[in-house]
Design a protein around this motif. Structure first.
Motif, PDB file in Angstrom:
ATOM      1  N   LEU A 130      -6.556  -6.798  -3.911  1.00  0.00           N
ATOM      2  CA  LEU A 130      -5.959  -5.469  -3.821  1.00  0.00           C
ATOM      3  C   LEU A 130      -7.023  -4.435  -3.483  1.00  0.00           C
ATOM      4  O   LEU A 130      -8.128  -4.450  -4.021  1.00  0.00           O
ATOM      5  CB  LEU A 130      -5.306  -5.081  -5.150  1.00  0.00           C
ATOM      6  N   SER A 131      -6.692  -3.539  -2.610  1.00  0.00           N
ATOM      7  CA  SER A 131      -7.625  -2.490  -2.222  1.00  0.00           C
ATOM      8  C   SER A 131      -7.867  -1.535  -3.381  1.00  0.00           C
ATOM      9  O   SER A 131      -6.916  -1.041  -4.006  1.00  0.00           O
ATOM     10  CB  SER A 131      -7.084  -1.726  -1.017  1.00  0.00           C
ATOM     11  N   TYR A 136      -4.143   1.298  -7.709  1.00  0.00           N
ATOM     12  CA  TYR A 136      -3.439   0.470  -8.690  1.00  0.00           C
ATOM     13  C   TYR A 136      -4.201   0.436 -10.010  1.00  0.00           C
ATOM     14  O   TYR A 136      -5.428   0.366 -10.046  1.00  0.00           O
ATOM     15  CB  TYR A 136      -3.251  -0.947  -8.155  1.00  0.00           C
ATOM     16  N   ALA A 137      -3.434   0.488 -11.098  1.00  0.00           N
ATOM     17  CA  ALA A 137      -4.005   0.391 -12.443  1.00  0.00           C
ATOM     18  C   ALA A 137      -3.204  -0.640 -13.220  1.00  0.00           C
ATOM     19  O   ALA A 137      -2.156  -1.122 -12.763  1.00  0.00           O
ATOM     20  CB  ALA A 137      -3.979   1.746 -13.140  1.00  0.00           C
ATOM     21  N   VAL A 352      10.308  -6.770   7.072  1.00  0.00           N
ATOM     22  CA  VAL A 352       9.170  -7.683   6.853  1.00  0.00           C
ATOM     23  C   VAL A 352       8.195  -7.023   5.911  1.00  0.00           C
ATOM     24  O   VAL A 352       7.878  -5.833   6.061  1.00  0.00           O
ATOM     25  CB  VAL A 352       8.503  -8.053   8.186  1.00  0.00           C
ATOM     26  N   LEU A 353       7.697  -7.793   4.940  1.00  0.00           N
ATOM     27  CA  LEU A 353       6.772  -7.265   3.963  1.00  0.00           C
ATOM     28  C   LEU A 353       5.406  -7.042   4.578  1.00  0.00           C
ATOM     29  O   LEU A 353       4.827  -7.906   5.208  1.00  0.00           O
ATOM     30  CB  LEU A 353       6.653  -8.267   2.786  1.00  0.00           C
ATOM     31  N   GLY A 354       4.872  -5.831   4.349  1.00  0.00           N
ATOM     32  CA  GLY A 354       3.505  -5.536   4.730  1.00  0.00           C
ATOM     33  C   GLY A 354       2.793  -4.903   3.560  1.00  0.00           C
ATOM     34  O   GLY A 354       3.402  -4.589   2.544  1.00  0.00           O
ATOM     35  N   GLY A 355       1.505  -4.728   3.646  1.00  0.00           N
ATOM     36  CA  GLY A 355       0.798  -4.040   2.583  1.00  0.00           C
ATOM     37  C   GLY A 355       0.098  -4.982   1.617  1.00  0.00           C
ATOM     38  O   GLY A 355      -0.327  -6.076   1.977  1.00  0.00           O
ATOM     39  N   PRO A 356       0.000  -4.577   0.351  1.00  0.00           N
ATOM     40  CA  PRO A 356      -0.933  -5.236  -0.583  1.00  0.00           C
ATOM     41  C   PRO A 356      -0.631  -6.696  -0.857  1.00  0.00           C
ATOM     42  O   PRO A 356      -1.539  -7.469  -1.127  1.00  0.00           O
ATOM     43  CB  PRO A 356      -0.758  -4.417  -1.876  1.00  0.00           C
TER      44      PRO A 356
END
Length: 358
Positions: A130-131, A136-137, A352-356
């Motif tokens: 994860l970036s 994100y926490a 379509v899923l993109g990202g983390p």
């Protein structure tokens, strides 16, 4: 020559002087009406059927002495009270704890995997990729709650603080609690819903349907315990909660979060394949002053994006992640949607899923 008992000037006009001795016993009309007995009429006496020359009036007590207008007014009051009681008992009954017709509306967008198969992650460190810039926490630390002592025009800081805390507890129960996520529990979430929505909640959890009003997954994130297990107790969260006044009597809180879960197939070995499942939930809550005092919420709208899932999967009872290594969509699927990008509306069709988690 006049009567010796008469005054020299004669009898005063308007009456006989001999009547004066009876003036103290003359009965006015109200006295006669209040009498407990009355003399029979001539017709009644001639009939011969009455053994006595008088009859008793009905014992109405004080009512018998009231003027007719007062009796009429009293009768109208009694009739009005009786009508109010009747219509109050037989009229339509509204559920308590919220306006009549208060109802959750929910929408779920399935996000399919971007490549041929669902990617896997390191079981010992599932969130390593994860970036750090994504914000994100761990768990509730990522909720992005409003600043302490926030107030509005018609709600004090204490009222706003209580409303925010109630929403926080709802988000923990519905998105982070292991009992709800993978053990089939619903009571922790139901306890925070106003009585006016609990019938809808119960129907959604006992007989879910994909009608935008009765899906269990609208109220909470949940996975089928027979299919899915958590590979990590941690849930990564990023987002915010915004407070505003809907009207002088109602606070509106909107929670917009992206949540990432580490999942493995139920019953699989601890060292088995793990995949990430991403859910973006935009939830709108309304709270009036009674809700705030009772520490309960009205869940009004829920818009979700969740994947990787198959576009045709039925997800009204449980979310349906594709297993690690499962095949992705056929060519020609809709465009890519990043559930971590909350700058765009969440209400969309299958994508379509993109990202983390991609």
């Amino acid at each position: 020559m006049g009567d010796p008992g008469e005054p020299p000037e004669g009898v005063p006009e308007g009456g006989s002087g001999s009547d004066d001795e009876y003036r103290s016993v003359v009965f006015d009309e109200s006295f006669v009406k209040a009498a407990r007995i009355t003399e029979l009429s001539a017709v009644e006496r001639l009939g011969g059927g009455a053994p006595r020359a008088v009859r008793h009036k009905l014992g109405l007590g004080l009512l018998a002495s009231l003027p007719r207008q007062a009796l009429t007014l009293l009768l109208l009051i009694v009739l009005a009270f009786g009508a109010a009681v009747y219509f109050g008992v037989t009229g339509p009954q509204h559920q308590a704890g919220g306006p009549a017709g208060s109802q959750l509306t929910s929408q779920l967008t399935a996000l399919t995997p971007p490549a041929g198969t669902v990617p896997t992650v390191d079981p010992s460190s599932p969130f390593a990729n994860l970036s750090a810039a994504a914000g994100y926490a761990d768990g509730s630390a990522g909720f992005g709650l409003p600043a302490v002592r926030t107030s509005t025009t018609h709600f004090t800081p204490d009222q706003v603080s209580t409303a925010v805390d109630t929403v926080r507890r709802y988000l923990i129960a519905s998105e982070l609690s292991q009992a709800v996520l993978v053990q089939g529990e619903t009571a922790p979430v139901r306890a925070l819903v106003t009585p006016g929505e609990q019938a809808q909640f119960d129907l959604g959890t006992t007989a879910p349907s994909d009608d935008q009003h009765h899906s269990a997954t609208g109220w909470m994130v949940r996975f089928d315990p027979m299919k899915e297990a958590l590979a990590s107790d941690t849930v990564k969260v990023a987002g915010s909660v915004v407070v505003r006044e809907l009207d002088p009597a109602t606070l509106e809180l909107t929670a917009d979060h992206t949540l990432i879960y580490a999942l493995r197939p139920a019953g699989a070995a601890v060292t088995g394949p793990v995949s990430l499942y991403t859910v973006r939930r935009e939830v709108r809550f309304d709270l009036d002053r009674t809700d705030i005092v009772n520490a309960q919420v009205r869940v009004v709208d829920v818009v979700q994006q969740a994947g990787p899932s198959a576009c045709g999967a039925v997800q009204d009872e449980y979310l349906q992640p594709l297993a690690p290594g499962a095949t992705g969509p056929a060519a020609g699927q809709p465009g890519t949607v990043d559930p971590g990008d909350r700058s765009h509306p969440a209400w969309q069709g299958c994508a379509v899923l993109g990202g983390p988690a991609g």
